[in-house]
Scaffold this motif. Structure first.
Motif, PDB file in Angstrom:
ATOM      1  N   ARG A  54       0.803  -1.221   0.000  1.00 47.53           N
ATOM      2  CA  ARG A  54       0.000   0.000   0.000  1.00 47.53           C
ATOM      3  C   ARG A  54       0.844   1.283   0.000  1.00 47.53           C
ATOM      4  NH1 ARG A  54      -4.833  -1.528   4.345  1.00 47.53           N
ATOM      5  NH2 ARG A  54      -5.569  -3.389   3.241  1.00 47.53           N
ATOM      6  N   ALA A  55       1.911   1.302   0.763  1.00 45.36           N
ATOM      7  CA  ALA A  55       2.724   2.522   0.855  1.00 45.36           C
ATOM      8  C   ALA A  55       3.309   2.890  -0.503  1.00 45.36           C
ATOM      9  CB  ALA A  55       3.844   2.343   1.882  1.00 45.36           C
ATOM     10  N   ALA A  56       3.869   1.905  -1.201  1.00 41.94           N
ATOM     11  CA  ALA A  56       4.451   2.182  -2.515  1.00 41.94           C
ATOM     12  C   ALA A  56       3.383   2.621  -3.509  1.00 41.94           C
ATOM     13  CB  ALA A  56       5.180   0.945  -3.036  1.00 41.94           C
ATOM     14  N   ALA A  57       2.199   2.004  -3.428  1.00 42.23           N
ATOM     15  CA  ALA A  57       1.109   2.402  -4.326  1.00 42.23           C
ATOM     16  C   ALA A  57       0.691   3.843  -4.067  1.00 42.23           C
ATOM     17  CB  ALA A  57      -0.084   1.466  -4.144  1.00 42.23           C
ATOM     18  N   LEU A  58       0.676   4.239  -2.807  1.00 43.43           N
ATOM     19  CA  LEU A  58       0.375   5.627  -2.466  1.00 43.43           C
ATOM     20  C   LEU A  58       1.401   6.566  -3.087  1.00 43.43           C
ATOM     21  CD1 LEU A  58      -1.001   7.886  -0.788  1.00 43.43           C
ATOM     22  CD2 LEU A  58       0.537   7.232   1.102  1.00 43.43           C
ATOM     23  N   MET A  59       2.678   6.239  -2.956  1.00 41.83           N
ATOM     24  CA  MET A  59       3.738   7.098  -3.499  1.00 41.83           C
ATOM     25  C   MET A  59       3.686   7.163  -5.020  1.00 41.83           C
ATOM     26  SD  MET A  59       5.312   8.308  -0.909  1.00 41.83           S
ATOM     27  CE  MET A  59       5.489   7.998   0.848  1.00 41.83           C
ATOM     28  N   ARG A  60       3.333   6.044  -5.638  1.00 46.06           N
ATOM     29  CA  ARG A  60       3.284   6.013  -7.108  1.00 46.06           C
ATOM     30  C   ARG A  60       2.024   6.680  -7.656  1.00 46.06           C
ATOM     31  NH1 ARG A  60       5.555   0.659  -6.465  1.00 46.06           N
ATOM     32  NH2 ARG A  60       3.496  -0.287  -6.702  1.00 46.06           N
ATOM     33  N   SER A  61       1.092   7.039  -6.789  1.00 44.84           N
ATOM     34  CA  SER A  61      -0.155   7.668  -7.257  1.00 44.84           C
ATOM     35  C   SER A  61       0.039   9.131  -7.638  1.00 44.84           C
ATOM     36  CB  SER A  61      -1.242   7.560  -6.178  1.00 44.84           C
ATOM     37  OG  SER A  61      -0.960   8.402  -5.069  1.00 44.84           O
ATOM     38  N   ASN A  62       1.185   9.699  -7.288  1.00 44.16           N
ATOM     39  CA  ASN A  62       1.436  11.093  -7.662  1.00 44.16           C
ATOM     40  C   ASN A  62       1.623  11.202  -9.171  1.00 44.16           C
ATOM     41  OD1 ASN A  62       1.262  12.043  -5.060  1.00 44.16           O
ATOM     42  ND2 ASN A  62       3.452  11.847  -4.653  1.00 44.16           N
ATOM     43  N   PRO A  63       1.278  12.348  -9.752  1.00 44.41           N
ATOM     44  CA  PRO A  63       1.317  12.483 -11.222  1.00 44.41           C
ATOM     45  C   PRO A  63       2.741  12.582 -11.758  1.00 44.41           C
ATOM     46  CG  PRO A  63       0.769  14.580 -10.212  1.00 44.41           C
ATOM     47  CD  PRO A  63       0.779  13.570  -9.095  1.00 44.41           C
ATOM     48  N   ASP A  64       2.873  12.473 -13.076  1.00 40.68           N
ATOM     49  CA  ASP A  64       4.151  12.725 -13.748  1.00 40.68           C
ATOM     50  C   ASP A  64       4.290  14.231 -13.924  1.00 40.68           C
ATOM     51  OD1 ASP A  64       4.990  10.124 -13.945  1.00 40.68           O
ATOM     52  OD2 ASP A  64       4.091   9.798 -15.913  1.00 40.68           O
TER      53      ASP A  64
END
Length: 270
Positions: A246-256
């Motif tokens: 979950r933590a990594a998915a949260l961090m990867r949810s930020n835009p490009d």
């Protein structure tokens, strides 16, 4: 993570300005996104990106294998971001995870519901999520932070990340494991996107963020565009994942995050 066309690199080394422009444009996005996740402040990330791009552009002639230019550029960027003496504005706050948790607990309140400003409010709430996740990473040391960013956010393999950081794969895995444990432990306790039991919600921080000047409706500090991320939908999706992911998915949810720093550098070099 950084992919450069070897033919363009070769031509740029021979003085082809169009090829150099192409190389700079290929570099600017990945370098800025890495810098922003390391420094957590857009202006500081832009400054660092300019410095890194200048280093890369002025040393293209030292490359022996044009096909390895992307990996070499990542080494240059990583070395600069870990080793630079100047702290970013967020780093200068020297927050520990405890300090950050204490800040999150302050001023939680349900936002005012104004349908006329729904789109603007959604972007502001996403800005809170982006700012929070980036600032959270600064609670890690730079060496742990870049290990986490390369491994869990940009999903590089252990061998690729270790080569970029110029350390052994074993040393890299140890750093990533420690960083992952610290980030995961924090979000499991304090982030309402990841954990239902956590008190903090991005939308509940909006009132306090506006009052403190951290957020200005209609003028996001980060390069965000409409439509904004749907925080409630993101919350539902992340909670369906295994807890450790979950933590990594949260961090990867930020835009490009977009940038034109490379174009500005080339213009200044004319």
């Amino acid at each position: 993570m950084i992919h450069l066309d070897p033919d363009q690199v070769s031509a740029a080394r021979q003085g082809d300005r169009a090829a150099l422009a192409s190389v700079a444009q290929s570099l600017q996005g990945p370098v800025f996104r890495l810098a922003l996740r390391m420094l957590a402040h857009p202006a500081d990330a832009e400054d660092a990106t300019q410095e890194i791009l200048i280093q890369i552009i002025t040393h293209l002639g030292t490359i022996r294998d044009d096909r390895a230019a992307g990996g070499w550029a990542l080494k240059v960027a990583s070395r600069h971001l870990v080793g630079q003496r100047k702290r970013s504005r967020v780093e200068a706050m020297r927050m520990s995870f405890k300090d950050f948790a204490d800040d999150l607990d302050q001023g939680l309140a349900d936002p005012e519901d104004d349908p006329a400003d729904a789109a603007i409010t959604a972007i502001a709430i996403e800005e809170i999520k982006v700012g929070c996740t980036l600032a959270m990473l600064t609670c890690l040391s730079r060496t742990l932070r870049i290990a986490y960013v390369l491994g869990d956010i940009f999903e590089m393999s252990d061998s690729e990340a270790a080569e970029a950081l110029e350390i052994s794969a074993t040393a890299y895995r140890q750093r990533l494991s420690r960083a992952r444990q610290e980030v995961t432990r924090f979000v499991k306790t304090h982030c309402g996107i990841v954990a239902q039991t956590a008190a903090c919600r991005c939308e509940k921080r909006l009132t306090a963020a506006r009052a403190s000047g951290r957020i200005t409706l209609g003028a996001p500090a980060f390069p965000l565009t409409s439509p904004a991320c749907d925080i409630r939908d993101l919350r539902r999706r992340i909670r369906t994942l295994e807890e450790g992911r979950r933590a990594a998915a949260l961090m990867r949810s930020n835009p490009d995050f977009p940038t034109n720093v490379g174009d500005l550098i080339l213009e200044a070099m004319k």
